[in-house]
Design an enzyme around this catalytic site. Structure first.
Site, PDB file in Angstrom:
ATOM      1  N   PRO A 127       0.781  -1.232   0.000  1.00 53.00           N
ATOM      2  CA  PRO A 127       0.000   0.000   0.000  1.00 53.00           C
ATOM      3  C   PRO A 127       0.818   1.290   0.000  1.00 53.00           C
ATOM      4  O   PRO A 127       0.265   2.377   0.217  1.00 53.00           O
ATOM      5  CB  PRO A 127      -0.804  -0.123   1.301  1.00 53.00           C
ATOM      6  CG  PRO A 127       0.122  -0.861   2.223  1.00 53.00           C
ATOM      7  CD  PRO A 127       0.857  -1.847   1.340  1.00 53.00           C
ATOM      8  N   GLU A 128       2.114   1.211  -0.279  1.00 57.46           N
ATOM      9  CA  GLU A 128       2.954   2.414  -0.211  1.00 57.46           C
ATOM     10  C   GLU A 128       2.445   3.546  -1.091  1.00 57.46           C
ATOM     11  O   GLU A 128       2.579   4.726  -0.746  1.00 57.46           O
ATOM     12  CB  GLU A 128       4.397   2.058  -0.600  1.00 57.46           C
ATOM     13  CG  GLU A 128       5.168   1.287   0.459  1.00 57.46           C
ATOM     14  CD  GLU A 128       4.981  -0.209   0.387  1.00 57.46           C
ATOM     15  OE1 GLU A 128       5.783  -0.931   1.013  1.00 57.46           O
ATOM     16  OE2 GLU A 128       4.037  -0.682  -0.298  1.00 57.46           O
TER      17      GLU A 128
END
Length: 256
Positions: A127-128
């Protein structure tokens, strides 16, 4: 100093239990403990198994988001990626037994292992992008594991991947009922332990190839060169820490 890693030496098996409740966020201190444990593993160790301590609700929710701020990212990058450089050069095999979410750096750590067994209610994800960043290790390893199209989907959306999908797509080896996780991991370890301790690491190296370190260095250079210049790299982290939606800036051209 309180430890964030439980180490259990069981002869040929070295268990490394991430123990930073509740979500096993990977701090710089935890990364250093993992590297130290890998570097000091005795010659009798044939398998290193990563798992979560019982008191934790996740395998790992990833690297501490605050350490993605541009002024801290350099230290985070070097310390966290030291784990993967150790694993790449390791003379032992590695197994991840995953229960709960494995996200961001936690998913990278699990999926870089030579085998991954997960509880069927586990989830994976990178999810960066949602906090104004991207996952360097995943950017290197995912295309070869699951194909470029799927890697782009996962990295550019940050969506969560159920264990069943992870198994079907080749991100992990197996998804099993939670109560069977350790038995499945033990069965996988038994297959390795029945084979040559000299030949297995060589075969693993032949499959993985020698390109990882160069590819990781190139991806790190993109991270260092481009992200610090962008306001969205700061805004994404600030928004996460302030628990609000990010206010992204207008698109810009590719940085020089």
């Amino acid at each position: 100093m309180a430890t964030q890693l439980q180490i259990a030496n069981e002869g040929s098996l070295l268990r490394l239990r991430l123990s930073h409740p509740p979500l096993n966020v990977i701090t710089s201190a935890l990364a250093r403990e993992i590297v130290a444990a890998l570097e000091t593993a005795g010659p009798e160790v044939r398998i290193v198994q990563f798992e979560a301590a019982e008191e934790c609700r996740a395998f790992s929710a990833g690297v501490d988001v605050a350490e993605h701020l541009p002024q801290r990212a350099e230290g985070m990058l070097g310390g966290f990626h030291a784990i993967f450089r150790c694993l790449h050069a390791a003379r032992f095999l590695t197994l991840a037994a995953v229960r709960g979410p494995a996200l961001g750096g936690g998913a990278e750590l699990a999926c870089f292992c030579d085998a991954v067994i997960a509880a069927d209610d586990a989830e994976f994800g990178f999810p960066e992008i949602q906090v104004g960043s991207f996952p360097p290790v995943a950017s290197v390893i995912l295309p070869g594991m699951v194909g470029q199209r799927r890697a782009l989907d996962w990295i550019l959306t940050g969506r969560r991947i159920p264990a069943a999908e992870a198994a079907i797509t080749g991100l992990i080896d197996r998804a099993v009922p939670p109560a069977e996780l350790e038995a499945a991991a033990a069965a996988h370890r038994a297959q390795w332990l029945a084979l040559s301790p000299q030949i297995l690491p060589i075969a693993r190296r032949a499959v993985r190839g020698d390109g990882f370190l160069a590819a990781l260095a190139e991806t790190e250079n993109i991270y260092r060169r481009e992200l610090p210049k962008l306001e969205d790299a700061r805004e994404g982290v600030r928004a996460f820490l302030e628990k609000r939606p990010p206010a992204w800036a207008a698109p810009v051209g590719r940085p020089a």
